[in-house]
Scaffold this motif. Structure first.
Motif, PDB file in Angstrom:
ATOM      1  N   GLU A   1     -47.147  78.798  42.288  1.00  0.00           N
ATOM      2  CA  GLU A   1     -47.528  80.215  42.301  1.00  0.00           C
ATOM      3  C   GLU A   1     -46.674  80.994  41.313  1.00  0.00           C
ATOM      4  OE1 GLU A   1     -50.204  81.378  43.982  1.00  0.00           O
ATOM      5  OE2 GLU A   1     -50.481  79.264  44.458  1.00  0.00           O
ATOM      6  N   GLY A   2     -47.066  82.225  41.095  1.00  0.00           N
ATOM      7  CA  GLY A   2     -46.281  83.106  40.239  1.00  0.00           C
ATOM      8  C   GLY A   2     -46.936  83.283  38.886  1.00  0.00           C
ATOM      9  N   PRO A   3     -46.255  84.011  38.012  1.00  0.00           N
ATOM     10  CA  PRO A   3     -46.829  84.307  36.700  1.00  0.00           C
ATOM     11  C   PRO A   3     -46.992  83.048  35.854  1.00  0.00           C
ATOM     12  CG  PRO A   3     -44.536  84.963  36.763  1.00  0.00           C
ATOM     13  CD  PRO A   3     -44.901  84.548  38.160  1.00  0.00           C
ATOM     14  N   LEU A   4     -47.987  83.069  35.004  1.00  0.00           N
ATOM     15  CA  LEU A   4     -48.175  81.945  34.087  1.00  0.00           C
ATOM     16  C   LEU A   4     -47.017  81.907  33.102  1.00  0.00           C
ATOM     17  CD1 LEU A   4     -51.975  82.038  33.206  1.00  0.00           C
ATOM     18  CD2 LEU A   4     -50.784  80.471  34.728  1.00  0.00           C
ATOM     19  N   LEU A   5     -46.463  80.734  32.956  1.00  0.00           N
ATOM     20  CA  LEU A   5     -45.392  80.485  31.999  1.00  0.00           C
ATOM     21  C   LEU A   5     -45.661  79.151  31.317  1.00  0.00           C
ATOM     22  CD1 LEU A   5     -42.346  81.492  34.233  1.00  0.00           C
ATOM     23  CD2 LEU A   5     -43.325  82.802  32.340  1.00  0.00           C
ATOM     24  N   PRO A   6     -45.134  78.942  30.122  1.00  0.00           N
ATOM     25  CA  PRO A   6     -45.332  77.658  29.453  1.00  0.00           C
ATOM     26  C   PRO A   6     -44.901  76.489  30.345  1.00  0.00           C
ATOM     27  CG  PRO A   6     -44.460  79.253  27.915  1.00  0.00           C
ATOM     28  CD  PRO A   6     -44.412  79.902  29.276  1.00  0.00           C
ATOM     29  N   GLY A   7     -45.716  75.444  30.321  1.00  0.00           N
ATOM     30  CA  GLY A   7     -45.456  74.257  31.111  1.00  0.00           C
ATOM     31  C   GLY A   7     -46.203  74.213  32.433  1.00  0.00           C
ATOM     32  N   ARG A   8     -46.702  75.345  32.866  1.00  0.00           N
ATOM     33  CA  ARG A   8     -47.421  75.386  34.139  1.00  0.00           C
ATOM     34  C   ARG A   8     -48.741  74.641  34.019  1.00  0.00           C
ATOM     35  NH1 ARG A   8     -48.541  80.715  37.584  1.00  0.00           N
ATOM     36  NH2 ARG A   8     -49.732  79.778  39.258  1.00  0.00           N
ATOM     37  N   ARG A   9     -49.107  73.904  35.070  1.00  0.00           N
ATOM     38  CA  ARG A   9     -50.360  73.150  35.101  1.00  0.00           C
ATOM     39  C   ARG A   9     -51.456  73.980  35.744  1.00  0.00           C
ATOM     40  NH1 ARG A   9     -47.280  69.843  32.597  1.00  0.00           N
ATOM     41  NH2 ARG A   9     -47.469  67.628  32.870  1.00  0.00           N
ATOM     42  N   VAL A  10     -52.642  73.896  35.153  1.00  0.00           N
ATOM     43  CA  VAL A  10     -53.826  74.590  35.645  1.00  0.00           C
ATOM     44  C   VAL A  10     -54.974  73.597  35.603  1.00  0.00           C
ATOM     45  CG1 VAL A  10     -55.450  76.484  35.195  1.00  0.00           C
ATOM     46  CG2 VAL A  10     -53.022  76.799  34.705  1.00  0.00           C
ATOM     47  N   GLU A  11     -55.801  73.606  36.630  1.00  0.00           N
ATOM     48  CA  GLU A  11     -57.007  72.789  36.597  1.00  0.00           C
ATOM     49  C   GLU A  11     -58.194  73.688  36.931  1.00  0.00           C
ATOM     50  OE1 GLU A  11     -57.324  68.474  37.755  1.00  0.00           O
ATOM     51  OE2 GLU A  11     -58.397  69.428  39.414  1.00  0.00           O
ATOM     52  N   VAL A  12     -59.152  73.711  36.034  1.00  0.00           N
ATOM     53  CA  VAL A  12     -60.366  74.498  36.200  1.00  0.00           C
ATOM     54  C   VAL A  12     -61.504  73.529  36.500  1.00  0.00           C
ATOM     55  CG1 VAL A  12     -61.924  76.145  35.085  1.00  0.00           C
ATOM     56  CG2 VAL A  12     -59.481  76.207  34.563  1.00  0.00           C
ATOM     57  N   ALA A  13     -62.342  73.884  37.467  1.00  0.00           N
ATOM     58  CA  ALA A  13     -63.452  72.999  37.838  1.00  0.00           C
ATOM     59  C   ALA A  13     -64.715  73.812  38.051  1.00  0.00           C
ATOM     60  CB  ALA A  13     -63.111  72.226  39.111  1.00  0.00           C
ATOM     61  N   ILE A  14     -65.831  73.176  37.738  1.00  0.00           N
ATOM     62  CA  ILE A  14     -67.141  73.767  37.980  1.00  0.00           C
ATOM     63  C   ILE A  14     -68.057  72.650  38.469  1.00  0.00           C
ATOM     64  CG2 ILE A  14     -67.934  73.440  35.613  1.00  0.00           C
ATOM     65  CD1 ILE A  14     -69.457  76.118  35.937  1.00  0.00           C
ATOM     66  N   GLY A  15     -68.995  73.017  39.300  1.00  0.00           N
ATOM     67  CA  GLY A  15     -69.936  72.038  39.824  1.00  0.00           C
ATOM     68  C   GLY A  15     -69.640  71.722  41.274  1.00  0.00           C
ATOM     69  N   VAL A  16     -70.432  70.793  41.824  1.00  0.00           N
ATOM     70  CA  VAL A  16     -70.326  70.438  43.232  1.00  0.00           C
ATOM     71  C   VAL A  16     -70.313  68.918  43.368  1.00  0.00           C
ATOM     72  CG1 VAL A  16     -71.432  70.651  45.490  1.00  0.00           C
ATOM     73  CG2 VAL A  16     -71.581  72.532  43.858  1.00  0.00           C
ATOM     74  N   GLY A  17     -69.479  68.428  44.279  1.00  0.00           N
ATOM     75  CA  GLY A  17     -69.461  67.001  44.598  1.00  0.00           C
ATOM     76  C   GLY A  17     -69.322  66.124  43.380  1.00  0.00           C
ATOM     77  N   PRO A  18     -70.188  65.099  43.261  1.00  0.00           N
ATOM     78  CA  PRO A  18     -70.076  64.178  42.132  1.00  0.00           C
ATOM     79  C   PRO A  18     -70.458  64.827  40.798  1.00  0.00           C
ATOM     80  CG  PRO A  18     -72.000  63.638  43.452  1.00  0.00           C
ATOM     81  CD  PRO A  18     -71.242  64.699  44.192  1.00  0.00           C
ATOM     82  N   LEU A  19     -71.042  66.010  40.848  1.00  0.00           N
ATOM     83  CA  LEU A  19     -71.399  66.720  39.617  1.00  0.00           C
ATOM     84  C   LEU A  19     -70.313  67.714  39.193  1.00  0.00           C
ATOM     85  CD1 LEU A  19     -75.176  67.377  40.300  1.00  0.00           C
ATOM     86  CD2 LEU A  19     -74.129  65.518  38.997  1.00  0.00           C
ATOM     87  N   ARG A  20     -69.161  67.674  39.859  1.00  0.00           N
ATOM     88  CA  ARG A  20     -68.057  68.564  39.515  1.00  0.00           C
ATOM     89  C   ARG A  20     -67.339  68.023  38.282  1.00  0.00           C
ATOM     90  NH1 ARG A  20     -65.026  69.483  44.236  1.00  0.00           N
ATOM     91  NH2 ARG A  20     -66.369  71.290  44.486  1.00  0.00           N
TER      92      ARG A  20
END
Length: 183
Positions: free
Chosen positions: A70-89
């Motif tokens: 948590e907290g402000p974004l800083l260099p080195g922080r990991r982010v994962e973005v996802a779209i879709g549902v189930g096996p189509l994610r």
């Protein structure tokens, strides 16, 4: 989205880390530059900047987002973005490369990690010009990182531009929904 914390994703999967902060963008990639006006004045800059750097804009646009802390974004922080549902994610693991927390410019860039469908970097920046106009800019360079993005070919840059436009519309909506103090 537990894959975010996998130890085999320690470094970005492209050599030009930080290139969205410089020009020209590296050769051998698809390039994206999308800029749209989203408001006017310091309150709009602060609202949009916070929405970008807390990933609220991504979430409000319909993406699922997980971070490693948590907290402000800083260099080195990991982010994962996802779209879709189930096996189509489709999941996209990234690492924050640089951030900007300046008086008239707020934003960040993330780079792709192993397992991302693309290789490259994307920045999301809100800035205010001398006339008080508040602008949102997405800058990216990318190329296919797996079989299905290679197969999708020219559709991928079209989808990236559409997502940049969606983020711009989302930020404009968030800025307009900001409560204004009574006078």
């Amino acid at each position: 989205m537990t894959r975010l914390f996998s130890a085999d994703r320690d470094t970005v999967n492209y050599p030009e880390s930080g290139a969205t902060a410089r020009r020209p963008l590296p050769a051998g990639y698809n390039h994206l530059e999308y800029r749209v006006r989203i408001g006017h004045g310091r309150p709009d800059l602060e609202t949009a900047g916070a929405a970008v750097t807390t990933l609220r804009a991504h979430r409000a646009s319909g993406m699922r987002v997980a971070t490693d802390r948590e907290g402000p974004l800083l260099p080195g922080r990991r982010v994962e973005v996802a779209i879709g549902v189930g096996p189509l994610r489709v999941t996209a693991p990234c690492q924050v490369i640089w951030t900007a927390y300046e008086p008239d410019r707020v934003g960040f860039a993330y780079g792709t990690l192993k397992g991302h469908p693309e290789c490259g970097e994307e920045s999301f920046v809100v800035d205010m010009d001398a006339d008080g106009g508040v602008w949102f800019t997405v800058t990216a360079f990318s190329r296919p990182g797996c079989w299905y993005t290679r197969l999708a070919g020219p559709a991928v840059p079209v989808l990236q531009r559409a997502y940049a436009r969606l983020l711009g519309h989302t930020l404009r909506r968030l800025v307009r929904a900001r409560p204004t103090p009574e006078r």
